[in-house]
Motif scaffolding. Structure first.
Motif, short mmCIF file in Angstrom:
data_model
loop_
_atom_site.label_atom_id
_atom_site.label_comp_id
_atom_site.label_asym_id
_atom_site.label_seq_id
_atom_site.Cartn_x
_atom_site.Cartn_y
_atom_site.Cartn_z
N LEU A 93 0.83 -1.21 0.00
CA LEU A 93 0.00 0.00 0.00
C LEU A 93 0.86 1.26 0.00
O LEU A 93 0.57 2.22 -0.71
CB LEU A 93 -0.93 0.01 1.22
CG LEU A 93 -2.12 -0.96 1.14
CD1 LEU A 93 -2.87 -1.00 2.46
CD2 LEU A 93 -3.08 -0.59 0.00
N ARG A 116 -7.79 -8.10 -9.70
CA ARG A 116 -7.86 -7.75 -8.28
C ARG A 116 -9.00 -8.48 -7.56
O ARG A 116 -8.80 -9.11 -6.51
CB ARG A 116 -8.03 -6.23 -8.10
CG ARG A 116 -8.06 -5.81 -6.64
CD ARG A 116 -8.32 -4.35 -6.47
NE ARG A 116 -7.27 -3.56 -7.11
CZ ARG A 116 -7.32 -2.23 -7.25
NH1 ARG A 116 -8.38 -1.57 -6.84
NH2 ARG A 116 -6.33 -1.59 -7.81
N TRP A 129 7.32 -7.21 -6.85
CA TRP A 129 6.16 -6.97 -5.98
C TRP A 129 5.35 -8.23 -5.72
O TRP A 129 4.44 -8.24 -4.88
CB TRP A 129 5.26 -5.89 -6.57
CG TRP A 129 5.85 -4.52 -6.51
CD1 TRP A 129 6.26 -3.78 -7.56
CD2 TRP A 129 6.09 -3.74 -5.33
NE1 TRP A 129 6.77 -2.57 -7.12
CE2 TRP A 129 6.68 -2.53 -5.76
CE3 TRP A 129 5.89 -3.94 -3.96
CZ2 TRP A 129 7.06 -1.52 -4.88
CZ3 TRP A 129 6.26 -2.94 -3.07
CH2 TRP A 129 6.84 -1.74 -3.53
N GLY A 135 3.70 1.60 -1.29
CA GLY A 135 4.29 1.75 -2.62
C GLY A 135 3.30 2.19 -3.68
O GLY A 135 3.67 2.39 -4.84
N GLY A 136 2.05 2.33 -3.29
CA GLY A 136 1.03 2.78 -4.25
C GLY A 136 0.10 1.66 -4.68
O GLY A 136 -0.68 1.81 -5.62
N GLY A 137 0.17 0.52 -3.99
CA GLY A 137 -0.74 -0.59 -4.30
C GLY A 137 -2.18 -0.17 -4.13
O GLY A 137 -2.50 0.60 -3.24
N GLY A 138 -3.02 -0.67 -4.98
CA GLY A 138 -4.44 -0.30 -4.93
C GLY A 138 -4.75 0.83 -5.88
O GLY A 138 -5.90 1.02 -6.27
N SER A 139 -3.72 1.60 -6.24
CA SER A 139 -3.98 2.68 -7.21
C SER A 139 -3.26 2.40 -8.54
O SER A 139 -3.13 3.29 -9.36
CB SER A 139 -3.54 4.03 -6.64
OG SER A 139 -2.18 3.97 -6.28
N ILE A 160 -3.00 -6.14 -4.80
CA ILE A 160 -2.67 -4.70 -4.80
C ILE A 160 -1.19 -4.43 -5.06
O ILE A 160 -0.55 -3.71 -4.30
CB ILE A 160 -3.11 -4.04 -3.46
CG1 ILE A 160 -2.58 -4.85 -2.25
CG2 ILE A 160 -4.61 -3.88 -3.38
CD1 ILE A 160 -2.68 -4.12 -0.93
N PRO A 161 -0.63 -4.95 -6.16
CA PRO A 161 0.78 -4.63 -6.42
C PRO A 161 0.91 -3.16 -6.84
O PRO A 161 0.07 -2.66 -7.58
CB PRO A 161 1.14 -5.56 -7.60
CG PRO A 161 -0.16 -5.79 -8.30
CD PRO A 161 -1.23 -5.74 -7.24
N PRO A 162 1.97 -2.49 -6.37
CA PRO A 162 2.13 -1.08 -6.74
C PRO A 162 2.56 -0.89 -8.21
O PRO A 162 2.44 0.20 -8.74
CB PRO A 162 3.22 -0.57 -5.80
CG PRO A 162 3.31 -1.58 -4.72
CD PRO A 162 2.92 -2.88 -5.33
#
Lengths: 203, 451
Positions: free
Chosen positions: A26, B421, B278, A28-32, B270-272
């Motif tokens: 999260l 996801r 990741w 690191g920007g996970g989810g976006s 949720i990988p960045p």
């Protein structure tokens, strides 16, 4: 190691591991990590072009015009671009929105002072214009001030937008030659009309 | 030869259970080579798991009347012959039929090998070897399949199984004394098998969906994908010593394993970015979870239950029906999500082309080339490189075009990642359901004690 410690050691270690991994993802920007979201076409944006002259001007006008049309139609500019690119019959609402969008684009560039004077465009336009070479030479010989006094860029462009048969133009997007010919005809007609009105005003 | 008998039988168990997911990374190649649809090619995976899952218990019941040596040898021989048939299948229908036969032979081989391993190594060690070989096979299947597909071809996956199986047939027949088959004394262990089924359904997300994301979504080669997902078996192998070190009670171990699988799947959702790094830590969580649960649950479902083969059949059934249920739940979800991802991906691509620092005529050329390429690649995550390779741009425009291609690829990766996801999160939900069965199982005996 006590029974309680044996029972709790692994769950605590697992909770820390899971929280740590999800936390790092999260942070690191996970989810976006998603595709770009489309921007609101009603919000004014600055457009630029790598091209010069008429081509660059046309590109900026089209980009702003599509924004304006998309805003009127309540769709994203990307959705409208894809829709227009697919060909097929265009609705009256789409044609009307595009024409209004292009007119707004001309007015906006004029207000910003980024429309080039007519003299800058004349030379380029003459290259591709189907005119007698003596007439071309005569026009080229005119001083810039005379050309700029006779022709106002915004007036020519607005007339061009009004004269364009957008339905036919959108139907011929695949044929670059046909597209240029239609634009040329509309621009030439707009120049003639603009000059005629100027003469009428002088008389 | 005598010393090699038991290891050969254990390898056979690993091979049969590896076949559950061994073709995952080969599916795109099979799809092209056998001119199949996505739906048909999914049945190459489903058919094996379905037949093995539904056939394990009836096979174990029928096996009570046969000599384990003969049962094992026949099963291994059928498995080997069907594997060879898979390798030479000329159509998708033939391949699916061969996979069904392979699963029937596999079920016979698994039941036979269990009895033979117990005969060779005794009850405790024999069952442990059978269970461990199954876990290693399940976890390592996708890795082995991916490497073979990349190095040789998808057919090689099936060809390499044949020599092992051919050696295992005489090994099965060489086992001398086999204990008498016990009468039917115990009912199937419902809770461990239910947990096993739910967990197998959840693990489908990690073992099946992750490789699809790597190969189809992020466009890595099968070998790269195989090396990437090797984190799962490595972590699974590390889980055993870790648990022994902490001397955790078995039920806690299983519960923690379910929780780790759920956590790993949430992290995979949720990988960045699409960088392979990741996926490493989330996969390590899944692998640790797998290592803590599957062998422990299988052992619990079989512990002190007779006849041994029938209870082993229930565990195989639970695992493979779980895989099929997982595929049945997850496949429509991610297929629909991939379909839904198309529109935002197209709009993102359009936005980037419109705003690209290219000359207007070059933008139009790019848009036309992309349009043609996308039309040719309907139904899959497209490869945009041919579109850019077909362009004739001025040298001064090349850097901007190359940057645009990279940006567009990233948008496709973003869209594909987003499309997977929900499926990963559903997988995590299934793992949490498995955890719930463990928690309820732990609470109930205590409530009875209190009453």
């Amino acid at each position: 190691m006590s029974a309680a410690a044996r029972a709790l050691g692994l769950p605590v270690a697992a909770a820390v591991l899971v929280a740590g991994v999800i936390g790092v993802q999260l942070a690191g920007g996970g989810g976006s990590f998603e595709p770009l979201r489309t921007v609101d076409p009603c919000v004014e944006r600055t457009v630029t072009s790598r091209s010069d002259g008429i081509e660059g001007l046309t590109e900026r006008l089209v980009l702003l015009g599509v924004d304006g049309a998309a805003c009127r139609l309540s769709v994203s500019r990307e959705a409208l671009t894809l829709e227009l690119g697919q060909g097929g019959e265009r609705s009256d609402a789409e044609i009307e929105a595009l024409r209004d969008g292009l007119r707004d684009a001309v007015r906006r560039l004029d207000e910003e002072g980024t429309l080039p004077p007519a003299s800058e465009l004349v030379g380029e336009a003459l290259d591709s214009a189907d005119l007698n070479r003596f007439l071309k030479a005569a026009i080229r010989a005119l001083p810039d001030s005379v050309v700029n006094a006779a022709l106002k860029t915004d007036d020519v462009l607005l007339r061009t937008v009004d004269d364009l048969d957008l339905r036919e133009l959108l139907g011929n997007l695949e044929d670059q030659g046909d597209l240029n010919a239609q634009l040329e005809t509309a621009v030439t007609q707009a120049v003639k009309d603009s000059l005629a009105d100027r003469v009428r005003d002088l008389v | 030869m005598r010393r090699a008998v038991a290891p050969l039988l254990a390898v056979t168990v690993a091979l049969v259970l590896a076949d559950s997911a061994v073709v995952t990374l080969a599916l795109p190649d099979i799809l092209v080579h056998l001119d199949a649809t996505v739906g048909q090619v999914a049945w190459v995976l489903i058919s094996f798991n379905l037949v093995l899952g539904l056939g394990a218990v009836p096979t174990a019941m029928a096996a009570a009347r046969a000599r384990p040596q003969v049962l094992g040898a026949v099963g291994i021989a059928v498995f080997a012959a069907a594997s060879a048939w898979c390798a030479v299948a000329g159509s998708i229908d033939v391949l699916i039929a061969a996979r069904c036969i392979q699963a029937v032979g596999g079920a016979l081989a698994l039941v036979g090998c269990l009895e033979l391993l117990v005969a060779k190594w005794g009850e405790r060690r024999g069952v442990a070897a059978w269970v461990t070989a199954g876990v290693i096979g399940t976890a390592a299947g996708p890795v082995a399949g991916g490497l073979l597909t990349q190095a040789i071809s998808w057919q090689a996956i099936f060809v390499v199984q044949v020599p092992f199986a051919v050696l295992a047939v005489p090994a099965a027949l060489a086992v001398a004394a086999v204990p008498e088959q016990e009468p039917d004394r115990h009912r199937p262990a419902l809770r461990p098998n239910l947990t096993l089924a739910l967990l197998s359904a959840a693990l489908t997300a990690a073992l099946f969906l992750l490789v699809l994301l790597l190969v189809q979504g992020w466009r890595h080669s099968p070998a790269t994908a195989a090396l990437t997902v090797s984190v799962v078996p490595i972590a699974a192998l590390a889980a055993g010593p870790l648990a022994r070190l902490l001397r955790t009670p078995p039920q806690v171990e299983v519960g923690v394993g379910c929780f780790l699988v759920a956590g790993g799947l949430v992290a995979l959702a949720i990988p960045p970015s699409s960088h392979l790094a990741w996926t490493v830590a989330p996969q390590a969580l899944v692998g640790l979870g797998l290592g803590l649960t599957v062998d422990r649950l299988t052992a619990q479902a079989m512990e002190l239950r007779l006849p041994r083969a029938r209870h082993a059949g229930w565990t195989i059934g639970a695992r493979h029906v779980g895989v099929v249920v997982g595929l049945a739940i997850l496949t429509p979800v991610f297929t629909a999500d991939l379909q839904d991802a198309q529109e935002p991906a197209e709009q993102a691509i359009t936005a980037l082309v419109i705003d690209a620092p290219l000359r207007a005529e070059d933008k139009i050329a790019v848009a036309r080339a992309l349009g043609d390429e996308l039309a040719d690649q309907q139904g899959q995550v497209p490869d945009l490189h041919p579109a850019f390779a077909s362009l004739d741009l001025a040298a001064s425009e090349q850097p901007a075009a190359e940057q645009l291609e990279r940006d567009l690829d990233e948008q496709l990766e973003r869209a594909a990642t987003r499309a997977f996801r929900d499926s990963f999160l559903i997988g995590a939900g299934l793992a949490l359901l498995a955890l719930l069965t463990v928690v309820l199982g732990a609470v109930r005996p205590r409530s009875r004690e209190t009453a």
